[in-house]
Design a protein around this motif. Sequence first.
Motif, mmCIF file in Angstrom:
data_model
loop_
_atom_site.group_PDB
_atom_site.id
_atom_site.type_symbol
_atom_site.label_atom_id
_atom_site.label_comp_id
_atom_site.label_asym_id
_atom_site.label_seq_id
_atom_site.Cartn_x
_atom_site.Cartn_y
_atom_site.Cartn_z
ATOM 1 N N ASP A 109 1.073 -0.999 -0.196
ATOM 2 C CA ASP A 109 -0.514 -0.077 -0.412
ATOM 3 C C ASP A 109 0.735 1.412 0.388
ATOM 4 N N ALA A 111 0.897 4.018 -0.278
ATOM 5 C CA ALA A 111 -0.012 5.203 0.373
ATOM 6 C C ALA A 111 0.649 5.548 2.059
ATOM 7 N N SER A 116 3.563 8.340 -2.993
ATOM 8 C CA SER A 116 2.466 8.054 -3.927
ATOM 9 C C SER A 116 2.155 6.988 -4.926
ATOM 10 N N ASN A 117 3.379 6.164 -5.174
ATOM 11 C CA ASN A 117 2.858 5.117 -6.354
ATOM 12 C C ASN A 117 4.639 4.831 -6.012
ATOM 13 N N ASN A 177 -5.135 0.612 -9.968
ATOM 14 C CA ASN A 177 -5.314 1.738 -8.758
ATOM 15 C C ASN A 177 -3.353 1.852 -8.490
ATOM 16 N N LYS A 179 -1.887 3.754 -6.236
ATOM 17 C CA LYS A 179 -1.828 3.671 -4.902
ATOM 18 C C LYS A 179 -1.444 2.271 -4.773
ATOM 19 N N GLU A 180 -1.226 1.233 -5.181
ATOM 20 C CA GLU A 180 -1.039 0.428 -4.480
ATOM 21 C C GLU A 180 -0.345 -0.790 -5.621
#
Length: 211
Positions: A109, A111, A116-117, A177, A179-180
């Motif tokens: 994860d 975040a 951020s990525n 996504n 962010k994952e």
Amino acid sequence: MAVALALCWAGSAHAQSELDAGALTFKDFAVADRGASFYRPLAVTLEGTATTSANVLQIDNANGLARLHFKAVKMDAAVPLGWQAIDDRERGMAYSEDQSYRLILWRVDFAFEGVSNAEHYAMAKVGTIEARRPPTKAQARKLGDGTYLIVYENVPPSRGDHESRTVFDLIMPNPANPKEGALMTLGMPASQGLRGLKLLALLKQNIHISW
């Protein structure tokens, strides 16, 4: 060894954009035991966690591999015959008969990790590992399919290791996504770094992630 790996790392544009197993297959890393190792008591357990053997989906004797499901990380992976594999609440792990090759599968994860990525995660991890584990040196590169490869050299040996280690991180962002992501970590003796990079290519070709 470090020079040879650096030359491979900084080679042709094709080599920079993707991983290549060359002429090697899983059979080059396997023990021809017809999958028996995956049904023996685990040689390694993860301290403080409830561990079980990973679920065996298929034993492919012809190709020298087993296909496994790691429930905790929702991944299917192929590993060489003769290995063993662990599933716990947070990660999957597989290792060779002598435990010199060690594979860990994680979910990330970004975040939660404070980035951020996948790109920022790779850059942050390079700096963190070099600071925390001297004399480790690390470098990261984006591959052609959008994944990120980090190479760590001069990694200090852990208990039971007979020499310093080379470790690869392959960071695979969730295409739906950013962010994952998922993380594949493969470590081996430093003297086998080039060979280990080819195994990483085979592992990458055979990974399936349920996002």
